[in-house]
Design an enzyme around this catalytic site. Structure first.
Site, PDB file in Angstrom:
ATOM      1  N   LYS A  56       0.829  -1.207   0.000  1.00  0.00           N
ATOM      2  CA  LYS A  56       0.000   0.000   0.000  1.00  0.00           C
ATOM      3  C   LYS A  56       0.864   1.258   0.000  1.00  0.00           C
ATOM      4  O   LYS A  56       0.640   2.180  -0.796  1.00  0.00           O
ATOM      5  CB  LYS A  56      -0.940   0.012   1.198  1.00  0.00           C
ATOM      6  CG  LYS A  56      -1.790   1.277   1.249  1.00  0.00           C
ATOM      7  CD  LYS A  56      -2.302   1.553   2.632  1.00  0.00           C
ATOM      8  CE  LYS A  56      -2.853   2.963   2.724  1.00  0.00           C
ATOM      9  NZ  LYS A  56      -3.251   3.334   4.090  1.00  0.00           N
ATOM     10  N   ASP A  93      -6.314  -0.314   0.827  1.00  0.00           N
ATOM     11  CA  ASP A  93      -6.464  -0.634   2.243  1.00  0.00           C
ATOM     12  C   ASP A  93      -7.887  -1.148   2.434  1.00  0.00           C
ATOM     13  O   ASP A  93      -8.617  -1.399   1.468  1.00  0.00           O
ATOM     14  CB  ASP A  93      -6.161   0.571   3.130  1.00  0.00           C
ATOM     15  CG  ASP A  93      -7.067   1.759   2.842  1.00  0.00           C
ATOM     16  OD1 ASP A  93      -8.053   1.605   2.083  1.00  0.00           O
ATOM     17  OD2 ASP A  93      -6.797   2.855   3.365  1.00  0.00           O
TER      18      ASP A  93
END
Length: 291
Positions: free
Chosen positions: A192, A211
């Protein structure tokens, strides 16, 4: 530079408070990526997604910045498992300790006795050179906690890899997945954060930072089976979620993803169409019942 920027209904004004004036307009155009017109992208994304079309009318002007890669990288390392006030405090201390003083800006505030004037001290973001002698102990003393080790290890590997030139070379790559693989080699950088750095500073417009919030958008709007039986975002599911955005939005999918992400923030709730807000609330209640 230190630059003051003010948006008006018809244009954007700027003034250089510190540093060279020459070339500022061109640098701002690059920073805000103004070479990429938003209106055609909004129209294209709206044709591909009816829900985004409703959001686009309420939230115009969301674009991706071209941030400094080193600043972006270290800032996102500090952001892990953290909240915005603590991140801001960490980065302020980081600048003050290892950056260069630029100027004091008078700032008017209020106390119990009425208005008062204080100042905001501005420091540049540290360079690899200014961080050369930073230690994990120093960083922990500034409140970075376990992230201090990540900063030191990432600094060391970045220097070995070629420093700023290594990061700027990644900006020329046209394969967002390959850039992600390069970035996750650094300490404290998972997929991420790698995609955040790639999207926000390295021109990787196909990068989709995923996420749990982005996974919820993908599950609610595109494919309710995307998570399957998994309880967490495995690398396979991470890629599958990103692919849902990349398959739907042919041009600049990372930008489209960011517009949808922004719409989920509470601060924008009041300007969204009522049916979009209702869908969000119903999905949230649905997810709560599953738990």
């Amino acid at each position: 530079r230190v630059i003051s920027i003010r948006e008006t209904p018809t244009t954007t004004l700027f003034r250089v408070l510190h540093g060279p004036v020459a070339g500022t307009k061109e640098d701002l155009r690059r920073y805000f990526r103004l070479e990429t017109p938003l209106a055609p992208l909004y129209e294209e994304w709206s044709r591909a997604d009816a829900r985004l079309a409703k959001i686009a009318t309420a939230i115009p002007g969301v674009r991706i910045l071209r941030q400094d890669p080193l600043e972006c990288m270290f800032s996102f390392i500090c952001s892990s498992n953290n909240n915005i006030p603590r991140i801001a405090k960490m980065l302020s201390s980081f600048r003050e300790r290892y950056g260069t003083f630029m100027m004091d800006i008078p700032a008017r505030g209020e106390d119990n006795g009425g208005s008062s004037v204080s100042s905001l001290t501005v420091f540049s973001f540290p360079t690899l050179t200014s961080l050369a002698h930073a230690t994990e102990e120093e960083l922990r003393g500034m409140g970075l906690g376990y992230r201090a080790k990540f900063i030191i290890e990432t600094r060391n590997l970045l220097v070995e890899s070629g420093g700023d030139d290594f990061l700027l070379d990644l900006r020329t790559q046209r394969d967002a997945e390959a850039v992600q693989e390069e970035l996750i080699k650094f300490s404290g950088i998972g997929r991420k954060v790698a995609d955040c750095v790639a999207l926000f500073s390295l021109d990787q417009d196909d990068a989709i930072p995923v996420d749990v919030h982005v996974q919820h958008i993908a599950s609610r709007d595109y494919d309710p089976t995307v998570l399957g039986e998994a309880k967490s975002l495995t690398p396979t599911i991470y890629k599958r979620v990103g692919d849902l955005f990349r398959e739907r939005f042919d041009s600049y999918p990372g930008w489209a993803h960011s517009l949808l992400f922004v719409a989920e923030l509470p601060s924008f709730r009041g300007i969204l169409p009522a049916d979009v807000v209702r869908e969000m609330d119903e999905w949230r209640e649905h997810e709560q019942r599953k738990k």
